[in-house]
Design a protein around this motif. Structure first.
Motif, PDB file in Angstrom:
ATOM      1  N   ARG A   1     -30.399  34.401 -16.428  1.00  0.00           N
ATOM      2  CA  ARG A   1     -31.397  34.574 -15.366  1.00  0.00           C
ATOM      3  C   ARG A   1     -30.728  34.806 -14.011  1.00  0.00           C
TER       4      ARG A   1
ATOM      5  N   GLU B   1     -36.486  38.933 -15.538  1.00  0.00           N
ATOM      6  CA  GLU B   1     -37.594  38.062 -15.118  1.00  0.00           C
ATOM      7  C   GLU B   1     -38.850  38.316 -15.951  1.00  0.00           C
TER       8      GLU B   1
ATOM      9  N   GLN C   1     -40.526  35.446 -18.068  1.00  0.00           N
ATOM     10  CA  GLN C   1     -41.856  34.995 -17.650  1.00  0.00           C
ATOM     11  C   GLN C   1     -42.933  35.303 -18.684  1.00  0.00           C
TER      12      GLN C   1
END
Ligand SMILES: Nc1ncnc2c1ncn2[C@@H]1O[C@H](COP(=O)(O)OP(=O)(O)OP(=O)(O)O)[C@@H](O)[C@H]1O
Ligand code: SF4
Ligand SMILES: [Mg+2]
Length: 359
Positions: free
Chosen positions: A220, A241, A245
């Protein structure tokens, strides 16, 4: 159309398995089984997955340490397997691999100065003084000084060794570096310093990284895009991301669930996948994640193998049920797919999502 700096197409690396007195080949271990990735100049792409999923084999096959069983690696648009030997040698210098085990990069009987000079001696025609100048400037760039060049590998700390493994490839002025677990077995503070150094080197030397790690927290921080590997295949890929997510493959969710504060869906996603992955010698029928998947559906998941398919801009997943894993769909249904699955399991019901109560 711009050509990606590194273009990996349907790359495979199988290892023959031999047995018996005659040492006959009795099987093929599919360590890398058809991986395609495009990497643009300056990008950092993360490769993640459990131990044994094929990350190191992929990294070594990209660099040419292992000959591909099938598929092709294009660097600057040129197919490495089809280049004349001289051009291949020149181009290979642009594509370097940093070993998972830093000691594998060094001869235990050589001082660091000799280990760092050796690739320059082998691949360039620079005189000794110019080589030493290059080595000294790279050693400074990785945050060490000339004193470290006098030492032998066993006289260096884990962090210093990592810096010198980077120096050993940087002397050759590469464009792409495959970093295999560059912070493995370092304590957290040294890890942070190495990650910072990697970011600094990336901008200082215009580098592109293929960043292998089993730690999504590091991915990340470091990676623009990520490819999640399971049993030799990429099962999900996309901007880091977005994938973290809104993961659209149950395996990605399981990896995230192992890190509580990174679980996007909250506590219901915990402890989703149990047991070890099957051997790459005996792959399950259909989807290779089927033997561990909490969303497995008889007749669908074991009928054929799902291919990577688009699930969003630049985002792909190889799962027949990836649509059900969309955060938006879950929000509409009022419950996460995994949450429902777990509730069913708790209540002892066999029904899986998508099947009717009547059956
Ligand atoms: N030289 C080899 N000969 C035979 N099998 C191999 C060889 N190298 C790796 N393998 C097998 O290929 C599979 C993938 O191994 P690999 O080392 O690429 O995994 P990995 O994802 O890097 O694991 P780790 O996270 O533990 O480093 C494993 O089943 C491993 O046993
Ligand atoms: S295809 Fe089926 S078994 Fe494979 S990951 Fe998706 S739901 Fe699970
Ligand atoms: Mg490895």
């Amino acid at each position: 159309m711009t050509v990606p700096l590194l273009d990996i197409r349907d790359l495979k690396r199988y290892f023959p398995v031999r047995s018996g007195l005659l040492h006959r080949i009795t099987g093929l271990l599919r360590a890398v089984d058809g991986v395609s990735l495009e990497v643009d100049a300056g990008e950092v792409i993360g490769i993640v997955g459990e131990s044994g999923c094929g990350k190191t084999t992929l990294g070594k096959t990209i660099q040419g340490i292992y000959r591909p069983t099938d598929g092709e690696v294009f660097l600057e648009g040129k197919p490495l397997s089809r280049l004349p030997a001289k051009e291949l040698r020149r181009l290979r210098l642009s594509l370097q691999y940093v070993h998972q085990d830093p000691l594998a990069s060094f001869d235990p009987w050589w001082p660091m100065a000799r280990s760092l000079d050796e690739p320059l001696r082998a691949h360039t025609e620079l005189p000794w003084s110019a080589r030493m100048e290059r080595v000294a400037s790279i050693v400074r760039a990785v945050g060490l000084d000339m004193e470290h060049l006098e030492r032998f590998p066993h006289e260096l700390s884990g962090g210093q060794l990592r810096r010198l493994t980077l120096a050993r490839v940087l002397v050759l002025n590469p464009r792409v570096i495959v970093l295999d677990e560059p912070t493995a077995s370092l304590d957290v503070s040294v890890q942070a310093r190495i990650l910072k150094l990697l970011s600094k080197l990336r901008s200082e030397f215009n580098l592109t990284y293929v960043f292998i790690s089993h730690d999504l927290r590091i991915v990340r921080i470091m990676c623009d895009r990520v490819a999640v590997m399971y049993l030799g295949k990429v099962v999900e890929t996309g901007p880091t991301e977005v994938v973290l997510q809104d993961p659209r493959h149950p395996y990605t969710r399981a990896l995230l669930a192992a890190i509580p504060h990174m679980t996007p869906g909250g506590p219901q996603d915990q402890n989703l996948v149990e047991g070890e992955p099957p051997s790459p010698l005996f792959l399950p029928q259909g989807c290779r994640f089927s033997s561990r998947c909490p969303l497995f559906q008889e007749g669908l998941c074991n009928a054929s193998e799902p291919a990577l398919s688009p699930v969003g801009p630049g985002h792909e997943a190889a799962c027949f049920r990836s649509a059900e894993l969309s955060r938006a769909e879950e929000a509409k249904a009022g419950i996460g797919a995994f949450g429902l699955e777990r509730a069913e399991k708790r209540e002892g019901r066999k029904m899986r999502i998508g099947e009717s109560n009547a059956s």
